[in-house]
Design an enzyme around this catalytic site. Structure first.
Site, PDB file in Angstrom:
ATOM      1  N   TYR A 141     -73.567  -0.292   0.759  1.00  0.00           N
ATOM      2  CA  TYR A 141     -74.034   0.831  -0.051  1.00  0.00           C
ATOM      3  C   TYR A 141     -74.691   1.912   0.802  1.00  0.00           C
ATOM      4  O   TYR A 141     -75.194   2.894   0.276  1.00  0.00           O
ATOM      5  CB  TYR A 141     -75.013   0.348  -1.126  1.00  0.00           C
ATOM      6  N   LYS A 188     -72.428 -14.459   2.925  1.00  0.00           N
ATOM      7  CA  LYS A 188     -71.060 -14.790   3.348  1.00  0.00           C
ATOM      8  C   LYS A 188     -71.069 -14.841   4.880  1.00  0.00           C
ATOM      9  O   LYS A 188     -70.215 -14.234   5.555  1.00  0.00           O
ATOM     10  CB  LYS A 188     -70.093 -13.711   2.805  1.00  0.00           C
ATOM     11  N   ASP A 221     -69.277 -17.002  -2.844  1.00  0.00           N
ATOM     12  CA  ASP A 221     -68.208 -17.446  -3.765  1.00  0.00           C
ATOM     13  C   ASP A 221     -68.598 -18.745  -4.458  1.00  0.00           C
ATOM     14  O   ASP A 221     -68.436 -18.907  -5.674  1.00  0.00           O
ATOM     15  CB  ASP A 221     -66.839 -17.550  -3.067  1.00  0.00           C
ATOM     16  N   ASP A 245     -75.519  -6.709  -6.592  1.00  0.00           N
ATOM     17  CA  ASP A 245     -74.989  -5.849  -7.650  1.00  0.00           C
ATOM     18  C   ASP A 245     -73.982  -6.620  -8.507  1.00  0.00           C
ATOM     19  O   ASP A 245     -74.048  -6.636  -9.739  1.00  0.00           O
ATOM     20  CB  ASP A 245     -74.318  -4.627  -6.996  1.00  0.00           C
TER      21      ASP A 245
END
Ligand code: NAI
Length: 351
Positions: A141, A188, A221, A245
């Site tokens: 972002y 991740k 995930d 988000d």
């Protein structure tokens, strides 16, 4: 600065009036912020609302994402209640929300997600009570995108030690101050070894200073799957911006949708309270939007101001309307208009 706990007196009601910047936004924003404003006023806390227009129309007309008067007002009041603002598709304007968070260094996006009794969900038999702590200033972002050669674009993911430590510290401090048991860092780092790796290292370092709070890690995930399978197991979730988000909307879906999940953007010197949802153009202007998310954001604002009694009264009135079930908005299975729901909340606040 933690909105959930306050060392101040139970109420300053009789003594103080607060200046708060009110940004109605656009789409359903003006409808739901008006509802929240009416409910806050009904508690008796004296708020001097400083209204500022910030919406798609003003952005396009002024050719400016964040007019200086908005920042001037927030720099004066330090506290804002904000409705959603549509991000113009045309002209390559960046998101107002991203710009505001960066300009005021609102580094912590705090989103509590709770089961609301009376809302039918797929998780009727479990109590969901989790809080998302989303880093709010960097990651993908940061808005650093460019076209390397035609048809090849590059988008830079920025993760810094400073911002990662700051959000981790905020989450752990909040957890300790508010009797929460566990912080789970979601990442991740198995793929993005440097960027998410740094985020996780900062979370681990911070966790060492909080031996009373259990620390866990989950790959994003897997975290998404576990949230759907066993949402009741989660407590505090610490995340970089993008995952925060996305996972926010996922968790909103677990408890009944975007109409009921509040949020706060908190920095060292400012706090801006706003719902997770956007401007919902599909239902704007119809008087049917659910104002609960902005109302609960206003409850968080009252706590931040030290008005605990008023915050509890407003919170209890909202939850009571849900339990009574007679004045629920359409998105949670009822038929009440925004105004009917709001009037029911106000009646209970003043009872
Ligand atoms: P959205 O959150 O506005 O709407 C998604 C779905 O949820 C729609 O079907 C909508 O009707 C429903 N919904 C949302 N809030 C609701 C409420 N209070 N009551 C009843 N139903 C509600 O997401 P969308 O459509 O992706 O975004 C629309 C615009 O809002 C975009 O321009 C986006 O950039 C902007 N946005 C602004 C935010 C902010 O200002 N904080 C946050 C998210 C999006």
């Amino acid at each position: 600065m933690a909105w959930g706990s306050s060392a101040g007196p139970a109420s300053y009601n009789e003594l103080v009036s607060y200046e708060v910047t009110l940004i109605p936004g656009d789409g359903i924003g003006p409808e739901v912020t008006l509802a929240a404003q009416r409910a806050v006023d009904a508690t008796g806390v004296k708020i001097d609302w400083r209204r500022c227009e910030l919406n798609e129309e003003t952005i396009l007309r002024k050719n400016e994402v964040l007019p200086p008067e908005i920042l001037a007002s927030l720099n004066r009041t330090k506290v804002g209640l904000k409705g959603p603002v549509t991000t113009p598709i045309a002209g390559g304007f960046p998101s107002v929300n991203v710009a505001l968070r960066k300009a005021l260094d609102l580094f912590a996006n705090v989103r509590p997600v709770h089961t609301l009794k009376g809302v039918k969900t797929r998780y009727q038999d479990v109590a969901i009570d989790l809080i998302i702590f989303r880093e709010n200033t960097e990651d993908l972002y940061a808005g650093l995108e460019h076209e390397v050669v035609p048809d090849v674009v590059e988008s830079l993911k920025i993760i810094t030690r400073k911002a990662s430590l700051r959000i981790a510290e905020y989450a752990f401090r909040y957890a300790r101050a508010n009797g929460r048991r566990r912080v789970t860092a979601v990442h991740k780092a198995n793929i993005m070894k440097l960027s998410d790796g740094l985020f996780v290292r900062c979370a681990r370092e911070t966790a060492l200073q909080y031996p009373d709070i259990e620390y866990k890690e989950l790959i994003v995930d897997n975290a998404s799957m576990q949230l759907v399978m066993r949402p009741e197991k989660f407590d505090c979730l610490l995340m970089p911006n993008l995952y925060g988000d996305i996972v926010s909307d996922l968790t909103a879906g677990l408890v009944g949708g975007l109409g009921i999940v509040p949020g706060a953007n908190v920095g060292e010197h400012h706090a801006v309270f706003e719902a997770v949802h956007g401007s919902a153009p599909d239902i704007a202007g119809q008087g049917i939007a659910n104002p609960t998310a902005v109302m609960l954001s206003a409850v968080m604002m009252l706590r931040h101001l030290g008005e605990r009694e008023a915050a509890d009264r407003m919170h209890d009135a909202i939850t009571q309307v849900y339990q009574d079930g007679k004045h629920l908005p359409g998105d949670v299975g009822g038929t009440a208009s925004t105004a009917e729901f709001t009037n029911a909340v106000i009646r209970l606040i003043q009872a």
